[in-house]
Design a protein around this motif. Structure first.
Motif, PDB file in Angstrom:
ATOM      1  N   HIS A 193       9.981  -4.994  -7.671  1.00 58.95           N
ATOM      2  CA  HIS A 193       9.756  -4.300  -8.938  1.00 58.95           C
ATOM      3  C   HIS A 193       8.294  -3.874  -9.075  1.00 58.95           C
ATOM      4  CE1 HIS A 193      13.717  -5.431 -10.601  1.00 58.95           C
ATOM      5  NE2 HIS A 193      13.457  -4.503 -11.519  1.00 58.95           N
ATOM      6  N   VAL A 194       8.078  -2.866  -9.922  1.00 56.11           N
ATOM      7  CA  VAL A 194       6.724  -2.436 -10.270  1.00 56.11           C
ATOM      8  C   VAL A 194       6.512  -2.786 -11.741  1.00 56.11           C
ATOM      9  CG1 VAL A 194       5.154  -0.477 -10.426  1.00 56.11           C
ATOM     10  CG2 VAL A 194       6.892  -0.530  -8.610  1.00 56.11           C
TER      11      VAL A 194
ATOM     12  N   GLN B 242      10.235   4.237 -18.358  1.00 56.03           N
ATOM     13  CA  GLN B 242      11.251   3.305 -18.867  1.00 56.03           C
ATOM     14  C   GLN B 242      11.661   2.342 -17.760  1.00 56.03           C
ATOM     15  OE1 GLN B 242      14.437   5.767 -20.369  1.00 56.03           O
ATOM     16  NE2 GLN B 242      13.189   6.572 -22.044  1.00 56.03           N
ATOM     17  N   THR B 243      12.052   1.146 -18.161  1.00 63.09           N
ATOM     18  CA  THR B 243      12.519   0.152 -17.189  1.00 63.09           C
ATOM     19  C   THR B 243      13.652   0.744 -16.344  1.00 63.09           C
ATOM     20  OG1 THR B 243      11.838  -1.750 -18.478  1.00 63.09           O
ATOM     21  CG2 THR B 243      13.692  -2.091 -16.987  1.00 63.09           C
TER      22      THR B 243
ATOM     23  N   LEU C 107       0.824  -1.205   0.000  1.00 61.68           N
ATOM     24  CA  LEU C 107       0.000   0.000   0.000  1.00 61.68           C
ATOM     25  C   LEU C 107       0.865   1.266   0.000  1.00 61.68           C
ATOM     26  CD1 LEU C 107      -2.805  -1.166   2.461  1.00 61.68           C
ATOM     27  CD2 LEU C 107      -3.066  -0.706   0.008  1.00 61.68           C
ATOM     28  N   LYS C 108       2.100   1.122   0.470  1.00 65.64           N
ATOM     29  CA  LYS C 108       3.067   2.225   0.347  1.00 65.64           C
ATOM     30  C   LYS C 108       4.340   1.587  -0.181  1.00 65.64           C
ATOM     31  CE  LYS C 108       5.144   6.057   2.651  1.00 65.64           C
ATOM     32  NZ  LYS C 108       5.106   7.064   3.585  1.00 65.64           N
ATOM     33  N   HIS C 109       4.749   1.962  -1.383  1.00 66.21           N
ATOM     34  CA  HIS C 109       5.826   1.209  -2.019  1.00 66.21           C
ATOM     35  C   HIS C 109       6.606   2.104  -2.971  1.00 66.21           C
ATOM     36  CE1 HIS C 109       7.771  -2.474  -3.450  1.00 66.21           C
ATOM     37  NE2 HIS C 109       7.637  -2.020  -4.679  1.00 66.21           N
ATOM     38  N   ARG C 110       7.929   1.856  -2.998  1.00 67.03           N
ATOM     39  CA  ARG C 110       8.769   2.487  -4.018  1.00 67.03           C
ATOM     40  C   ARG C 110       9.607   1.383  -4.635  1.00 67.03           C
ATOM     41  NH1 ARG C 110      12.378   7.801  -4.310  1.00 67.03           N
ATOM     42  NH2 ARG C 110      13.945   7.073  -5.761  1.00 67.03           N
ATOM     43  N   GLY C 111       9.617   1.311  -5.960  1.00 67.89           N
ATOM     44  CA  GLY C 111      10.389   0.254  -6.605  1.00 67.89           C
ATOM     45  C   GLY C 111      10.713   0.622  -8.034  1.00 67.89           C
ATOM     46  N   PRO C 112      11.642  -0.131  -8.637  1.00 70.29           N
ATOM     47  CA  PRO C 112      12.004   0.141 -10.032  1.00 70.29           C
ATOM     48  C   PRO C 112      10.970  -0.424 -11.000  1.00 70.29           C
ATOM     49  CG  PRO C 112      13.306  -1.686  -9.171  1.00 70.29           C
ATOM     50  CD  PRO C 112      12.437  -1.226  -8.045  1.00 70.29           C
ATOM     51  N   ALA C 113      10.724   0.309 -12.085  1.00 67.83           N
ATOM     52  CA  ALA C 113       9.742  -0.138 -13.077  1.00 67.83           C
ATOM     53  C   ALA C 113      10.328  -1.243 -13.953  1.00 67.83           C
ATOM     54  CB  ALA C 113       9.320   1.038 -13.956  1.00 67.83           C
TER      55      ALA C 113
END
Ligand code: FES
Length: 575
Positions: free
Chosen positions: A433-434, A502-503, A403-409
């Protein structure tokens, strides 16, 4: 009742009641079918819009139900006419039924307008059919009643209850992880759909049937009756009887589909833990009724009304249990203090009168408002530089850590790209990852397919991962679950910011703060945008070309611009 219509005021009178050359043609052709003056003279003509089809398992009983509606119409002194319409079988129609929702809406409206119809009975339930029928009927504005198709019976496998959709995804993951066999999977296929009727989880069908009832367009409790229960045909007969009186009373859709009725419907959606698809459909239906409903209304109400229906995918039970627990009348009785009970309904009485005396019989299936089944709401509307006009998530069906997240696309340019990559054992992906899926919105899908619950990469499924943050401009099935952020507006295909992810870019989501942001500078985004070339429309001819040209974005309800206008259309001339 003093203001009852007189027979010569019926709309059908112009076709059948006058004495001229054309009316001779109308009547002589009814005689050709075997009807006589006694069938129509001075009687309301009731159009039964039937979305039955051999290939729609959710509506396969509607041929029979149309006969039952006719029985009711005849009992009450009306003249029933069945008008078949596009069936929109959710699992069969490709690329997605959403491509055709507006088609059915248009067909409904024009079937009613072009024929000598005084009142409408709408038969539908499979996902897009309910909103499409209501959109068309609201634009036409005749007295209208809705007969929900009703959910199918509970699924069963080895004594375990199976839910439509939800358990398909669940056991597909177990199969990919090697936890169930091919033979198990085959038995599940035999046990998951045991009768006619719609999906029996709180998918889009169950959500929309309840919402249309909450708006006041169905008989009290109708939307909760399982399709195979004998209460269902009795409800259909009662609808047939009631629509005849609605015509005499001139109880039209505009008296029912008001702003408070729409708010009641959104409140019921939240309490049911309803499908995210309902957001698009309610906005579209409301617009047809001349009521302005926005994503902000959903966000506001989601903070006020908790999920109290303990039904999958947010909860544990199925729609059959919900019916035994008292159904929608009982749920609305629990919500009584939050609803506008003065709203008029098809019964000719208010919502408050319709739910009088309703009680919850199974308190674990329908909880009190004071003890919701989730601390999270059914819907969250997220805004940020990745979704300037909004995106949605179903927090009640999400693993809390996300619900609260930071990650690489990890970016997929389209569905085929994702499908090629997702099973690769060497895919460079972690549970943090997202997953990002582009080109899946209204124009890009095309038709905004239900691709938003992207599969968890097989490599991670084997490690036990069952939820990940996923972002797309697609929709997802109401039976789906997980940390899926959907309906990103504007969509990537028309150059929304999602097109420029972008990834490797960092993405930050905070559901409590209702934000979704790409951690990339404005200058870099401007550079990427300048280098982007708009793709051509998906279709060059036919219905698809009309769709591409006129479809609105998700936050606007995905109606066609020329259908969403709330202006009068003239009655057809008869010459
Ligand atoms: Fe028809 Fe789910 S497939 S309701």
């Amino acid at each position: 009742m003093t203001n009852r219509k007189r027979p010569e005021e019926l709309r059908s009178h112009r076709w059948l009641g006058v004495s001229d050359l054309r009316s001779f043609g109308h009547r002589s052709r009814l005689r050709q079918v075997g009807y006589d003056t006694a069938d129509w003279a001075g009687k309301p003509v009731i159009g039964i819009i039937n979305t039955w089809s051999d290939i729609n398992p959710c509506h396969v009983h509607l041929r029979q139900r149309a006969d039952e509606v006719k029985r009711g119409v005849l009992q009450a002194g009306g003249f029933p006419i069945e008008l078949p319409a596009m069936s929109l079988a959710e699992v069969m129609v490709k690329p997605t039924t959403m491509l055709y929702r507006n088609f059915l809406a248009m067909e409904t409206e024009e079937l009613l307008r072009s024929h000598p119809i005084d009142g409408a009975v709408l038969l539908g339930g499979c996902d897009k059919t309910s909103p499409a029928l209501v959109m068309g009927a609201a634009s036409m504005g005749l007295p209208t009643i809705y007969v929900p198709a009703g959910p199918m019976l509970r699924g069963n496998w080895h004594g375990k209850q199976l839910g439509s959709g939800s358990d398909v995804w669940k056991y597909w993951d177990e199969k990919r992880a090697g936890n169930i066999t091919e033979a198990d999977w085959d038995e599940i296929e035999n046990g998951i759909a045991r009768s006619f009727g719609t999906c029996m989880t709180m998918g889009t069908a169950a959500t929309m049937m309840a919402i249309v009832e909450a708006m006041g367009l169905a008989l009290p409790g109708a939307s909760s009756i399982p399709a195979a229960d004998s209460n269902h045909p009795r409800m259909a007969v009662a609808c047939g009887r009631r629509i005849v009186d609605m015509v005499w009373e001139d109880l039209t859709t505009d008296q029912i589909l008001t702003r408070p009725a729409m708010e009641n419907a959104i409140k019921v959606h939240m309490a049911m833990g309803g499908s995210t698809n309902a957001i698009i459909h309610v906005i579209a239906m409301a617009k047809r009724a001349g009521v302005d409903v926005t994503l902000a209304d959903f966000d506001k109400i989601s903070r006020e009304v908790p999920v109290i229906a303990n039904v999958r995918p947010s909860g544990k039970y199925l729609m059959e249990d919900f019916f035994y627990a008292g159904g929608l009348r009982a749920l609305m009785a629990e919500l009584r203090d939050l609803l506008d009970l003065t709203c008029m309904t098809v019964t000719g009485q208010t919502l408050g009168e319709n739910i009088k005396g309703a009680k919850v019989h199974l308190p674990d299936v329908i909880h009190p408002v004071s003890d919701p089944i989730s601390s999270e709401p059914a819907t969250g509307v997220l805004i940020g530089n990745l979704a300037p006009r909004g995106a949605v998530i179903k927090p009640s069906a999400v693993e809390k850590r996300l619900l609260k997240h930071r990650g690489p696309a990890l970016v997929f340019e389209d569905y085929n790209h994702m499908a090629r990559e997702i099973d690769r054992e060497d895919l460079d992906v972690t549970a943090d990852h997202v997953l990002v899926l582009k080109n899946s919105g209204p124009k890009g899908g095309p038709g905004m397919p239900e691709w938003g619950m992207m599969p968890i990469p097989t490599k991670l499924v084997k490690q036990g991962v069952r939820d990940m943050l996923r972002i797309s401009d697609a929709r997802m099935s109401g039976t789906s679950y997980g940390a899926c952020i959907l309906h990103v507006s504007p969509e990537s295909y028309v150059g929304g910011p999602l097109a420029f992810v972008q990834t490797g870019d960092a993405i930050e989501v905070d559901v409590a703060a209702r934000t979704i942001n790409l951690v990339v500078s404005d200058e870099e985004m401007a550079r990427r945008k300048a280098a982007w070339t708009p793709p051509p429309p998906r279709y060059q001819r036919g219905y698809g070309a009309m769709f591409s040209e006129h479809i609105g974005q998700a936050d606007e309800g995905c109606d066609f611009d020329f259908l969403a206008r709330h202006v009068p259309v003239a009655e057809p001339e008869i010459h």
